[in-house]
Structure formats: structure tokens, C-alpha cells
Design a protein around this motif. Structure first.
Motif, PDB file in Angstrom:
ATOM      1  N   THR A   1       0.823  -1.213   0.000  1.00  0.00           N
ATOM      2  CA  THR A   1       0.000   0.000   0.000  1.00  0.00           C
ATOM      3  C   THR A   1       0.859   1.266   0.000  1.00  0.00           C
ATOM      4  OG1 THR A   1      -0.080   0.088   2.407  1.00  0.00           O
ATOM      5  CG2 THR A   1      -1.821  -1.185   1.295  1.00  0.00           C
ATOM      6  N   ASN A   2       0.193   2.376  -0.287  1.00  0.00           N
ATOM      7  CA  ASN A   2       0.863   3.668  -0.176  1.00  0.00           C
ATOM      8  C   ASN A   2       1.432   3.881   1.220  1.00  0.00           C
ATOM      9  OD1 ASN A   2       0.336   4.635  -2.822  1.00  0.00           O
ATOM     10  ND2 ASN A   2      -1.718   5.291  -2.229  1.00  0.00           N
ATOM     11  N   GLY A   3       0.650   3.520   2.235  1.00  0.00           N
ATOM     12  CA  GLY A   3       1.096   3.715   3.610  1.00  0.00           C
ATOM     13  C   GLY A   3       2.349   2.916   3.924  1.00  0.00           C
ATOM     14  N   ALA A   4       2.382   1.658   3.482  1.00  0.00           N
ATOM     15  CA  ALA A   4       3.564   0.830   3.723  1.00  0.00           C
ATOM     16  C   ALA A   4       4.758   1.361   2.937  1.00  0.00           C
ATOM     17  CB  ALA A   4       3.269  -0.621   3.343  1.00  0.00           C
ATOM     18  N   TYR A   5       4.518   1.771   1.694  1.00  0.00           N
ATOM     19  CA  TYR A   5       5.624   2.268   0.877  1.00  0.00           C
ATOM     20  C   TYR A   5       6.162   3.591   1.418  1.00  0.00           C
ATOM     21  CZ  TYR A   5       8.494   2.703  -3.281  1.00  0.00           C
ATOM     22  OH  TYR A   5       9.573   2.788  -4.125  1.00  0.00           O
TER      23      TYR A   5
ATOM     24  N   ARG B   1       5.301  16.224  -2.404  1.00  0.00           N
ATOM     25  CA  ARG B   1       5.274  16.548  -0.978  1.00  0.00           C
ATOM     26  C   ARG B   1       4.803  17.982  -0.794  1.00  0.00           C
ATOM     27  NH1 ARG B   1       9.548  14.293   3.368  1.00  0.00           N
ATOM     28  NH2 ARG B   1       8.390  14.921   5.242  1.00  0.00           N
ATOM     29  N   HIS B   2       3.735  18.149  -0.033  1.00  0.00           N
ATOM     30  CA  HIS B   2       3.205  19.470   0.297  1.00  0.00           C
ATOM     31  C   HIS B   2       3.343  19.651   1.803  1.00  0.00           C
ATOM     32  CE1 HIS B   2       0.362  19.284  -3.451  1.00  0.00           C
ATOM     33  NE2 HIS B   2       1.646  19.311  -3.765  1.00  0.00           N
ATOM     34  N   GLY B   3       4.377  20.379   2.216  1.00  0.00           N
ATOM     35  CA  GLY B   3       4.637  20.508   3.640  1.00  0.00           C
ATOM     36  C   GLY B   3       5.066  19.179   4.222  1.00  0.00           C
ATOM     37  N   ASP B   4       4.333  18.716   5.234  1.00  0.00           N
ATOM     38  CA  ASP B   4       4.679  17.437   5.857  1.00  0.00           C
ATOM     39  C   ASP B   4       3.782  16.301   5.371  1.00  0.00           C
ATOM     40  OD1 ASP B   4       2.343  18.241   7.027  1.00  0.00           O
ATOM     41  OD2 ASP B   4       2.957  17.834   9.100  1.00  0.00           O
ATOM     42  N   ARG B   5       3.025  16.531   4.286  1.00  0.00           N
ATOM     43  CA  ARG B   5       2.124  15.495   3.777  1.00  0.00           C
ATOM     44  C   ARG B   5       2.431  15.203   2.310  1.00  0.00           C
ATOM     45  NH1 ARG B   5      -4.103  16.041   5.026  1.00  0.00           N
ATOM     46  NH2 ARG B   5      -3.908  13.838   4.482  1.00  0.00           N
ATOM     47  N   TRP B   6       2.231  13.946   1.940  1.00  0.00           N
ATOM     48  CA  TRP B   6       2.402  13.546   0.548  1.00  0.00           C
ATOM     49  C   TRP B   6       1.048  13.539  -0.151  1.00  0.00           C
ATOM     50  CZ3 TRP B   6       6.832  12.697  -2.176  1.00  0.00           C
ATOM     51  CH2 TRP B   6       8.032  12.575  -1.446  1.00  0.00           C
ATOM     52  N   HIS B   7       1.039  13.990  -1.388  1.00  0.00           N
ATOM     53  CA  HIS B   7      -0.133  13.982  -2.245  1.00  0.00           C
ATOM     54  C   HIS B   7       0.194  13.198  -3.512  1.00  0.00           C
ATOM     55  CE1 HIS B   7      -1.114  17.237   0.469  1.00  0.00           C
ATOM     56  NE2 HIS B   7      -2.311  17.392  -0.078  1.00  0.00           N
ATOM     57  N   ARG B   8      -0.857  12.794  -4.209  1.00  0.00           N
ATOM     58  CA  ARG B   8      -0.683  12.118  -5.493  1.00  0.00           C
ATOM     59  C   ARG B   8      -1.618  12.759  -6.507  1.00  0.00           C
ATOM     60  NH1 ARG B   8      -1.991   7.571  -8.860  1.00  0.00           N
ATOM     61  NH2 ARG B   8      -3.944   7.080  -7.789  1.00  0.00           N
TER      62      ARG B   8
ATOM     63  N   GLY C   1      -5.200  14.607 -13.430  1.00  0.00           N
ATOM     64  CA  GLY C   1      -5.403  16.034 -13.257  1.00  0.00           C
ATOM     65  C   GLY C   1      -5.904  16.457 -11.896  1.00  0.00           C
ATOM     66  N   VAL C   2      -6.128  15.514 -10.990  1.00  0.00           N
ATOM     67  CA  VAL C   2      -6.634  15.832  -9.652  1.00  0.00           C
ATOM     68  C   VAL C   2      -5.560  15.481  -8.629  1.00  0.00           C
ATOM     69  CG1 VAL C   2      -8.395  15.358  -7.919  1.00  0.00           C
ATOM     70  CG2 VAL C   2      -9.011  15.409 -10.356  1.00  0.00           C
ATOM     71  N   THR C   3      -5.176  16.461  -7.828  1.00  0.00           N
ATOM     72  CA  THR C   3      -4.180  16.245  -6.771  1.00  0.00           C
ATOM     73  C   THR C   3      -4.896  16.146  -5.432  1.00  0.00           C
ATOM     74  OG1 THR C   3      -2.496  17.458  -8.008  1.00  0.00           O
ATOM     75  CG2 THR C   3      -2.120  17.151  -5.657  1.00  0.00           C
ATOM     76  N   ALA C   4      -4.596  15.077  -4.686  1.00  0.00           N
ATOM     77  CA  ALA C   4      -5.272  14.830  -3.413  1.00  0.00           C
ATOM     78  C   ALA C   4      -4.294  14.172  -2.454  1.00  0.00           C
ATOM     79  CB  ALA C   4      -6.491  13.933  -3.630  1.00  0.00           C
ATOM     80  N   PRO C   5      -4.571  14.270  -1.138  1.00  0.00           N
ATOM     81  CA  PRO C   5      -3.702  13.588  -0.172  1.00  0.00           C
ATOM     82  C   PRO C   5      -3.616  12.098  -0.469  1.00  0.00           C
ATOM     83  CG  PRO C   5      -5.179  15.106   0.959  1.00  0.00           C
ATOM     84  CD  PRO C   5      -5.640  15.049  -0.466  1.00  0.00           C
ATOM     85  N   LEU C   6      -2.464  11.540  -0.213  1.00  0.00           N
ATOM     86  CA  LEU C   6      -2.216  10.129  -0.454  1.00  0.00           C
ATOM     87  C   LEU C   6      -3.162   9.281   0.387  1.00  0.00           C
ATOM     88  CD1 LEU C   6       0.068   8.801  -2.185  1.00  0.00           C
ATOM     89  CD2 LEU C   6       1.310   8.481  -0.039  1.00  0.00           C
ATOM     90  N   ASP C   7      -3.832   8.314  -0.235  1.00  0.00           N
ATOM     91  CA  ASP C   7      -4.669   7.366   0.499  1.00  0.00           C
ATOM     92  C   ASP C   7      -3.773   6.230   0.969  1.00  0.00           C
ATOM     93  OD1 ASP C   7      -6.355   5.321   1.367  1.00  0.00           O
ATOM     94  OD2 ASP C   7      -7.895   5.768  -0.124  1.00  0.00           O
ATOM     95  N   PRO C   8      -3.542   6.089   2.268  1.00  0.00           N
ATOM     96  CA  PRO C   8      -2.584   5.084   2.737  1.00  0.00           C
ATOM     97  C   PRO C   8      -3.013   3.645   2.483  1.00  0.00           C
ATOM     98  CG  PRO C   8      -3.780   6.037   4.594  1.00  0.00           C
ATOM     99  CD  PRO C   8      -4.146   6.840   3.382  1.00  0.00           C
TER     100      PRO C   8
END
Length: 457
Positions: free
Chosen positions: A234-238, A274-281, A285-292
Motif C-alpha cells: 500500500t501507499n502507507g507501507a511504501y 510533498r506538500h509541507g509534511d504530507r504527501w499527495h498524489r 489532473g486531480v491532486t489529493a492527499p495520499l490514500d494510505p
């Protein structure tokens, strides 16, 4: 794709003519429906953008969308209109333009390609002729038409290019133009890894009517006992690997992988920001916080291999992946799919561009294998450690450029399909392949490890 090999006309005995005719008509209806469904998807992917976007190259790794569209029509013309149908060419003058082996993707925009309107007219004219050929062709009597193989090959070819065009959309910069509902929520999946018993199983197929040459023949393969992850990574594990400095630590990388990571400047999966202390994907065309909880996607083979080493594991071999996906320990037989022999539905797997992202792990409990391995089909293509080679007994059919020319150590095998793979172009025996540096494809992975004697007892 339905089980066409069970419906093709084979009977010759008394009373068999009417059932055979009925079976042939059902097969024709099935082929027509699959051709139409593939074309509907091609139309959606090309009509979602304006003509400027159709002719523009969005990445040197990809063709302009208009090239893919006309190439789909050209392959259909070559195989079904000219070869199966024996008809006169529609546009023999464009054959070389749309020969994928004569022109690299990076140079295709320089060619005198058909414009958007001309390409649309061309594929429509070809399709009209193909439907006429379908009505007039006995679907038996030669290997090319038995079980409607050539038609199935073209259906799969179009759906494969549809997935390629979907990848082009992911690389496109601009406002979102594609839309789909979100995937279903995740759920419990049980233990983190599953023990797969050692011993033989039947790998590949000799019976699937539309299986391609590299899936054939069915043969016995064997494994030692091994563990495989219950779900894709998963994204969270990676993210833990990223946060632990995995991209900067040479210990986890092969020599080839480390050299590529340094040269390409890899620091995270493609489309992560990386946006600040959070990763987005960014997806379509849509940028959103990473779903772990979603499987990680857009990683190359080298990244998958490095993560597996960091986790104290390895990537599964292709044989191990297929055994985990197909082997039923209760019966000893190999299933068509992890859940059984029935065709994939929305209950079983995330396929066919139904959603525009991988689904969180545990979203498809009905698709689990008998051993309890989840999401082997759909969501993300899964890298294996195996080079792409033919099975013992491999026979080129119907042309070497589909599989054989890619055999060797330059390409790694991927299995299982992605959210952008259509069910008509996927089976548990289906084999994909690509260069180990590729990241634009919808690829992720799961890990495996050897089982100790105590664990496998």
C-alpha cells in the motif's frame, strides 16, 4: 470474455447442426458485443479531449492519442478485413505509418499521421467491414478463426491500447477530463501474508480460446513452500520506506537499480508530491492527499525490488504469482481466476476503468483466492522477479512480434492487470511485460519470502 471455447461449433453427429448453428450465433453476438464495448471505450478516451490534445504528444514515452486510434483501426484492417475476410485494403498507404516496430513512440508526431476527423472516419469504415466479415465467416476450420480467435485478438489489442491511452491521460497536463466514481471502501483481509504450499500445479493454458501465444501451453510447474503478501503493498507501507531514507540507501538496491535511481533522480513513486509534511498524489489532473490504504502505483521494477529488500522479503517469481492466484489446494486444480471460473464482475475486481484509481485493500473479498490472497486481479499490475520468456513448448502464433521478439532479460513480467485493464484482455494466465525502468504504467507489486522448514511443516 465468456468461455467461448465451450460454445464454438464442433459437433458433427446426428442432431448437431442446429445446436452448432445456435452456438455459432451466440459466439458472433459475443464477439460483436466485445468489439462494440472496446470501441465505446476508445471513443470515450479520444473524445474527452479536443483535437489539439489528440494530436499533441503528452510524453516522449507515449504516442499522440490520434496515433493510437488509427493504429487500432489499422491492426483491425490487417487481421480481420484483409486476412480473415480476404477483402481489398481500405488504406494500404498508411500501413507503415502505424507499424509500431518501424517508428518509436518518441518520433511518431513527426509522421504524416491521419488527422482526428480522418482517423475517426477510417476506424468507422474498417469496423463496418469487420462486422460484415464477422457475419460471413465460419468461426471454425482454421486456427485463426476457431473460437473467433482473430476477433478476440483484435478485441484485446484495442483494449490494451485503451489502457495505454489511459496512461497517456495520466501524463497529460491540464484540467481533468475523465470522471468515474470512487472505488469501494477497503475491509479486513486477515494476516499480512499467506503460506502457499510447495509442489506442482498447472500453469498456463491450452484451452482458453482467446489466450495469446505466450500464455501457452498448459504445463506442470512447481514451487517450494513460500509466503506471499495478502495484498499489494500500500501507499502507507511504501511511505515508510520513503521516510526511512530508502531512496538514498544503496543497501536496498541492485547495482542496476541504484544506477537508474541516481540517474533518474528517483525520490518517490511517480506522481507523488510533498506538500509541507504530507504527501499527495496527482491522478488524471486531480491532486489529493495520499490514500494510505490504496496499493502503491507508478513504481518501476527497481523501486519494487528495493522495497522488498528493505522489508526483508523479495518479489515473487512469475510461477509463484500464478500459483498463488490459481491453485486450489482442496482440489489440486488451477482455476481460471482466483475466485473460480466465472467471469470477473464488479464484486470480484477493480477492472475496466470502472474507477480511476486502485481500490483500498480489502475492497473485493469475493475476489480472494482459495488461500486467502486478495486483489491479485485488477487494481495494479504486479512486478515479478521473472524475465519474460516463452514456456517450454512455446509456439509463435499468429506473429512473432506479439511476444517472441520481447523474450529475454530486458523485460520483466507483470501479472494481474490494473484498474485500467479490461476483463476481455485479462486472465489469471495473462502475461504482461515491460522494461524494469518503466513507471508510467499502472504498476505496483506485492512481496514474497521463502518459508522455513518449521513454517511449512
Amino acid at each position: 470474455m465468456t468461455s467461448t471455447q465451450d460454445r464454438s461449433a464442433n459437433g458433427n453427429g446426428a442432431g448437431g447442426a442446429a445446436p452448432d448453428r445456435a452456438a455459432a450465433e451466440r459466439l458472433r453476438d459475443h464477439v460483436a458485443a466485445q468489439l462494440t464495448r472496446a470501441r465505446d471505450r476508445s471513443r470515450l478516451l479520444t473524445e474527452a479531449v479536443d483535437d489539439h490534445d489528440l494530436v499533441r504528444q503528452h510524453s516522449k514515452l507515449m504516442s499522440p492519442l490520434v496515433w493510437d486510434l488509427a493504429h487500432i483501426g489499422n491492426q483491425e484492417e490487417l487481421w480481420l478485413v484483409r486476412d480473415v475476410g480476404g477483402r481489398e485494403p481500405v488504406r494500404a498507404d498508411i500501413d507503415e505509418l502505424y507499424d509500431a516496430f518501424k517508428h518509436a513512440r518518441s518520433t511518431r508526431p513527426e509522421l504524416p499521421l491521419l488527422g482526428p476527423d480522418e482517423a475517426r472516419r477510417y476506424v468507422t469504415e474498417v469496423r463496418d467491414k469487420v462486422f460484415d466479415v464477422l457475419e460471413r465467416t465460419p468461426l471454425e476450420g482454421s486456427r485463426l478463426v476457431d473460437g473467433a480467435f482473430a476477433f478476440g485478438m483484435i478485441v484485446q489489442h484495442e483494449q490494451q491500447h485503451d489502457e495505454t491511452m489511459l496512461a497517456t491521460h495520466q501524463l497529460r497536463v491540464g484540467d481533468p477530463v475523465l470522471d468515474a466514481p470512487p472505488p469501494p471502501p477497503g475491509g479486513p483481509v486477515g494476516p499480512a501474508e499467506v503460506l502457499v504450499p510447495g509442489g506442482p500445479f498447472t500453469m498456463g493454458t491450452s484451452t482458453e480460446a482467446w489466450a495469446l501465444d505466450n500464455e501457452r501451453p498448459a504445463h506442470l510447474a512447481s514451487t517450494d513452500p513460500f509466503f506471499i503478501d495478502t495484498t499489494p503493498v500500500t501507499n502507507g507501507a511504501y511511505l515508510e520506506f520513503v521516510a526511512d531514507g530508502g531512496y538514498a540507501d544503496q543497501r536496498w538496491w541492485s547495482e542496476e537499480g541504484w544506477a537508474h535511481a541516481r540517474k533518474a533522480g528517483l525520490v518517490a513513486p511517480r506522481f507523488w508530491e510533498r506538500h509541507g509534511d504530507r504527501w499527495h498524489r496527482t491522478a488524471f489532473g486531480v491532486t489529493a492527499p495520499l490514500d494510505p490504504d490504496q496499493p502503491v502505483v507508478h513504481v518501476c521494477y527497481h523501486e519494487a525490488d528495493a522495497y522488498a529488500r528493505w522489508a526483508g522479503k523479495r518479489l515473487p517469481t512469475e510461477v509463484e504469482w500464478e500459483k498463488a492466484a490459481r491453485f486450489d489446494p482442496a482440489t489440486g486444480r488451477s482455476r481460471r481466476y482466483p475466485w473460480g471460473d466465472e467471469e470477473p464482475t464488479g464484486r470480484h475486481a477493480n477492472l475496466g476503468q470502472r474507477h480511476l484509481s486502485p481500490a483500498p485493500v480489502g475492497a473485493y473479498p469475493a475476489g480472494a483466492s482459495p488461500l486467502g490472497v486478495h486483489q491479485l486481479i485488477g487494481d495494479v499490475w504486479e512486478w515479478t522477479s521473472s524475465d519474460f520468456r516463452g514456456y517450454t513448448g512455446f509456439e509463435v502464433f499468429p506473429y512473432a512480434e506479439y511476444s517472441q521478439v520481447f523474450f529475454g532479460p530486458d523485460h520483466k513480467v507483470l501479472r494481474g492487470g490494473s484498474f485500467g485493464t479490461d476483463p476481455a484482455a485479462l486472465r489469471a494466465t495473462f502475461r504482461n511485460w515491460d522494461y524494469p525502468i518503466r513507471r508510467q504504467i499502472f504498476a505496483g507489486f506485492r512481496c514474497a519470502r521463502d518459508a522455513s522448514r518449521d513454517e511449512s511443516a
